[in-house]
Design a protein around this motif. Structure first.
Motif, PDB file in Angstrom:
ATOM      1  N   SER A   1       0.810  -1.230   0.000  1.00  0.00           N
ATOM      2  CA  SER A   1       0.000   0.000   0.000  1.00  0.00           C
ATOM      3  C   SER A   1       0.835   1.268   0.000  1.00  0.00           C
ATOM      4  N   LYS A   2       2.125   1.172  -0.326  1.00  0.00           N
ATOM      5  CA  LYS A   2       3.029   2.321  -0.201  1.00  0.00           C
ATOM      6  C   LYS A   2       2.633   3.505  -1.084  1.00  0.00           C
ATOM      7  N   ASN A   3       1.940   3.249  -2.182  1.00  0.00           N
ATOM      8  CA  ASN A   3       1.623   4.327  -3.130  1.00  0.00           C
ATOM      9  C   ASN A   3       0.152   4.748  -3.109  1.00  0.00           C
ATOM     10  N   ILE A   4      -0.579   4.282  -2.124  1.00  0.00           N
ATOM     11  CA  ILE A   4      -2.004   4.625  -2.046  1.00  0.00           C
ATOM     12  C   ILE A   4      -2.209   5.725  -1.013  1.00  0.00           C
ATOM     13  N   VAL A   5      -2.741   6.863  -1.466  1.00  0.00           N
ATOM     14  CA  VAL A   5      -3.008   7.996  -0.573  1.00  0.00           C
ATOM     15  C   VAL A   5      -4.417   7.877  -0.021  1.00  0.00           C
ATOM     16  N   ILE A   6      -4.550   8.131   1.280  1.00  0.00           N
ATOM     17  CA  ILE A   6      -5.868   8.120   1.917  1.00  0.00           C
ATOM     18  C   ILE A   6      -5.982   9.337   2.835  1.00  0.00           C
ATOM     19  N   PRO A   7      -7.205   9.754   3.153  1.00  0.00           N
ATOM     20  CA  PRO A   7      -7.352  10.850   4.103  1.00  0.00           C
ATOM     21  C   PRO A   7      -7.242  10.334   5.538  1.00  0.00           C
ATOM     22  N   SER A   8      -6.559  11.069   6.390  1.00  0.00           N
ATOM     23  CA  SER A   8      -6.603  10.750   7.817  1.00  0.00           C
ATOM     24  C   SER A   8      -7.732  11.549   8.448  1.00  0.00           C
TER      25      SER A   8
ATOM     26  N   ILE B   1      -2.474  11.002   4.093  1.00  0.00           N
ATOM     27  CA  ILE B   1      -1.431  10.068   4.544  1.00  0.00           C
ATOM     28  C   ILE B   1      -1.373   8.916   3.546  1.00  0.00           C
ATOM     29  N   MET B   2      -0.386   8.040   3.719  1.00  0.00           N
ATOM     30  CA  MET B   2      -0.314   6.843   2.890  1.00  0.00           C
ATOM     31  C   MET B   2      -1.046   5.704   3.593  1.00  0.00           C
ATOM     32  N   LEU B   3      -1.669   4.846   2.805  1.00  0.00           N
ATOM     33  CA  LEU B   3      -2.362   3.684   3.377  1.00  0.00           C
ATOM     34  C   LEU B   3      -1.377   2.812   4.163  1.00  0.00           C
TER      35      LEU B   3
ATOM     36  N   PHE C   1     -15.174   3.643   0.840  1.00  0.00           N
ATOM     37  CA  PHE C   1     -13.725   3.587   0.653  1.00  0.00           C
ATOM     38  C   PHE C   1     -13.229   2.148   0.488  1.00  0.00           C
ATOM     39  N   ILE C   2     -13.980   1.211   1.053  1.00  0.00           N
ATOM     40  CA  ILE C   2     -13.539  -0.186   1.124  1.00  0.00           C
ATOM     41  C   ILE C   2     -14.647  -1.108   0.645  1.00  0.00           C
ATOM     42  N   SER C   3     -14.234  -2.174  -0.040  1.00  0.00           N
ATOM     43  CA  SER C   3     -15.166  -3.244  -0.408  1.00  0.00           C
ATOM     44  C   SER C   3     -14.752  -4.520   0.327  1.00  0.00           C
ATOM     45  N   ILE C   4     -15.720  -5.153   0.996  1.00  0.00           N
ATOM     46  CA  ILE C   4     -15.456  -6.384   1.738  1.00  0.00           C
ATOM     47  C   ILE C   4     -15.814  -7.579   0.865  1.00  0.00           C
ATOM     48  N   ASP C   5     -14.991  -8.599   0.905  1.00  0.00           N
ATOM     49  CA  ASP C   5     -15.238  -9.816   0.124  1.00  0.00           C
ATOM     50  C   ASP C   5     -16.608 -10.403   0.458  1.00  0.00           C
ATOM     51  N   ASP C   6     -17.320 -10.817  -0.588  1.00  0.00           N
ATOM     52  CA  ASP C   6     -18.673 -11.376  -0.411  1.00  0.00           C
ATOM     53  C   ASP C   6     -18.712 -12.556   0.551  1.00  0.00           C
ATOM     54  N   ARG C   7     -17.607 -13.298   0.632  1.00  0.00           N
ATOM     55  CA  ARG C   7     -17.577 -14.488   1.479  1.00  0.00           C
ATOM     56  C   ARG C   7     -17.694 -14.159   2.956  1.00  0.00           C
ATOM     57  N   TYR C   8     -17.461 -12.894   3.300  1.00  0.00           N
ATOM     58  CA  TYR C   8     -17.488 -12.508   4.709  1.00  0.00           C
ATOM     59  C   TYR C   8     -18.594 -11.487   5.012  1.00  0.00           C
ATOM     60  N   CYS C   9     -19.594 -11.468   4.142  1.00  0.00           N
ATOM     61  CA  CYS C   9     -20.739 -10.575   4.337  1.00  0.00           C
ATOM     62  C   CYS C   9     -22.031 -11.389   4.325  1.00  0.00           C
TER      63      CYS C   9
ATOM     64  N   ARG D   1     -10.754   1.415  -2.524  1.00  0.00           N
ATOM     65  CA  ARG D   1     -11.131   2.174  -3.713  1.00  0.00           C
ATOM     66  C   ARG D   1     -10.164   3.360  -3.845  1.00  0.00           C
ATOM     67  N   LYS D   2      -9.093   3.157  -4.582  1.00  0.00           N
ATOM     68  CA  LYS D   2      -7.975   4.092  -4.640  1.00  0.00           C
ATOM     69  C   LYS D   2      -8.385   5.482  -5.112  1.00  0.00           C
ATOM     70  N   LYS D   3      -9.211   5.544  -6.151  1.00  0.00           N
ATOM     71  CA  LYS D   3      -9.606   6.850  -6.706  1.00  0.00           C
ATOM     72  C   LYS D   3     -10.423   7.653  -5.700  1.00  0.00           C
ATOM     73  N   LYS D   4     -11.344   6.972  -5.031  1.00  0.00           N
ATOM     74  CA  LYS D   4     -12.175   7.665  -4.036  1.00  0.00           C
ATOM     75  C   LYS D   4     -11.338   8.132  -2.851  1.00  0.00           C
ATOM     76  N   LEU D   5     -10.397   7.293  -2.459  1.00  0.00           N
ATOM     77  CA  LEU D   5      -9.529   7.651  -1.335  1.00  0.00           C
ATOM     78  C   LEU D   5      -8.652   8.853  -1.685  1.00  0.00           C
ATOM     79  N   LYS D   6      -8.136   8.857  -2.900  1.00  0.00           N
ATOM     80  CA  LYS D   6      -7.296   9.974  -3.336  1.00  0.00           C
ATOM     81  C   LYS D   6      -8.106  11.259  -3.436  1.00  0.00           C
ATOM     82  N   LYS D   7      -9.309  11.152  -3.979  1.00  0.00           N
ATOM     83  CA  LYS D   7     -10.196  12.317  -4.099  1.00  0.00           C
ATOM     84  C   LYS D   7     -10.539  12.886  -2.728  1.00  0.00           C
ATOM     85  N   ALA D   8     -10.852  11.992  -1.790  1.00  0.00           N
ATOM     86  CA  ALA D   8     -11.193  12.429  -0.429  1.00  0.00           C
ATOM     87  C   ALA D   8      -9.982  13.063   0.258  1.00  0.00           C
TER      88      ALA D   8
END
Length: 461
Positions: free
Chosen positions: A146-153, A163-165, A266-274, A352-359
């Protein structure tokens, strides 16, 4: 019936008393450990001349047979014999009455029961320690990816700074590493042999406690017989370690639940755990994280329970201690499966990288960086903070400095460095300027990852 361990009583026991006070349903989980302790005790009795070598081997053969039958789940436990200790002893007595009654020489259930719980807890703490190490290794791997993924703190659950993820994951790595240290310390407190303390004052038999500690693999021996039978600090420490760990798990789960909501997305959870809804066809519920979050109440209540049980207890042994095993067993089961499950499901999260970067660019999240930049150019931080606050207030609806044109800006300030900063900055160079130790720059993240890998390799029980 009369108690099988005493000639003190004339009247038969009440059936309701037996049902209420028996612990065999709980402490039968210690059956194999009880047999191991009995074998070690028999070896020690032979060593000091209490029993003959022939008697020793006969008892050990009986105990080994019982051990085999316990593993095969072929033994029936008798409720009227109260606990696992008397049940095992009775099975030895049934094979050899004389030897069965001899094996309790120089020993009490008081020191035996806490010894067995300590052995069980040492083994369980090791298991939890190892599964927690695996979780931390997983989080380190996620931070590398996740070194190159920007997210809002967030602070106060409001947008704060980008910050970075990776930085986000390393925060949880730190939390769980502290938990690892707590479990290690908890193990040290547990690794002390109480067997030989007797009921409260030790014994007049010249027992060899060093021999027992070696056979039962304890590093230390309790130095006070009263403390030996009455100490349950190790249970409290274990429950506290579990409570802190599940608290950290719960915090992560809470954020995942919130960030997976379509309101934020911001996040999608795998269907197997929902799961879905029995009524609403569109629903996708983050059940696994909600259930993990709920375990916090169960585990922390165990800590509170043992502390309340201990509060005000007079020295030394009291029957209240019977409940320590129920608490330990339940707490350890819940924390182990929770750590294991979290380790599995976080690897399946999709960010969701694009949404995280936008936020990360919204709501003037780089305002602090502008204020710091102006301070570096000669303005006091108080003045730069005031100026940037004015800009944010004036152009709040725009949500970003990039959307402010030169003409609009000049109406508020003529400071040339404000315009220069606005033209030059991008989200990545903002993040990478956080080069202070512990900061979110890529340089600091790489350094923290290397240190984390070294730490997790070196720590052990």
């Amino acid at each position: 019936m009369k108690k099988k361990w005493s000639g003190r009583f004339k009247k038969q026991l009440s059936n309701s008393f037996i049902r209420y006070t028996m612990s065999i349903k709980t402490d039968r989980r210690l059956a194999l450990i009880d047999i191991i302790c009995n074998i070690a005790h028999c070896n020690m009795l032979r060593k000091i001349g209490i029993i003959t070598i022939k008697e020793k081997y006969k008892v050990i053969r009986i105990l080994e047979n019982i051990f085999k039958r316990v593993k095969e789940k072929k033994l029936k436990w008798r409720k009227e014999l109260e606990d696992i200790h008397l049940n095992i002893e009775r099975k030895v007595v049934n094979k050899s009455k004389k030897l069965g009654f001899k094996i309790r020489t120089a020993r009490s259930r008081n020191d035996l029961s806490t010894t067995e719980l300590r052995i069980w807890l040492k083994n369980k703490t090791k298991d939890i320690f190892e599964i927690l190490k695996k979780l931390i290794k997983t989080i380190i791997k996620l931070s590398i990816k996740s070194k190159n993924i920007v997210i809002p703190s967030l602070t106060h659950f409001q947008l704060a700074q980008p910050i970075m993820l990776s930085h986000y994951w390393l925060c949880y790595k730190n939390m769980f590493f502290r938990d690892l240290l707590r479990f290690k310390n908890s193990y040290i407190f547990t690794d002390q042999l109480p067997l030989g303390s007797g009921a409260v004052s030790g014994t007049s038999f010249k027992i060899d406690r060093k021999y027992l500690s070696k056979k039962l693999r304890f590093k230390k021996i309790s130095s006070n017989s009263i403390d030996g039978v009455s100490d349950r600090d190790y249970v409290v420490d274990f429950c506290f370690s579990c409570s802190m760990c599940i608290l950290h798990i719960s915090r992560l789960c809470e954020e995942i639940v919130i960030f997976s909501s379509k309101l934020i997305d911001f996040i999608s959870i795998d269907d197997r755990y929902c799961s879905g809804s029995s009524m609403m066809p569109q629903k996708k519920n983050p059940d696994i994280f909600e259930v993990m979050r709920s375990k916090t109440g169960i585990i922390i209540s165990g800590l509170i329970s043992i502390m309340i049980i201990m509060k005000g207890l007079p020295l030394a042994y009291n029957k209240d201690y019977q409940e320590d095993k129920r608490i330990c067993f339940n707490t350890s089961d819940e924390i182990y499966i929770s750590i294991k499950m979290l380790n599995k499901v976080i690897t399946k999260l999709k960010f969701r990288k694009k949404k995280l970067k936008k936020a990360s660019k919204m709501d003037f999240t780089i305002a602090t960086d502008l204020a710091e930049y102006l301070t570096k150019k000669g303005m006091s931080y108080r003045k730069s903070h005031e100026l940037v606050s004015t800009l944010v207030n004036k152009f709040e609806k725009k949500g970003s400095f990039k959307k402010i044109n030169k003409k609009e800006l000049n109406k508020v300030t003529s400071n040339k460095y404000v315009l220069k900063f606005i033209r030059k900055y991008n989200i990545y160079n903002i993040v990478n300027k956080k080069t202070s130790i512990g900061g979110t720059s890529i340089k600091q993240i790489k350094s923290e990852i290397k240190r984390s890998i070294r730490e997790i390799k070196s720590i052990k029980i």
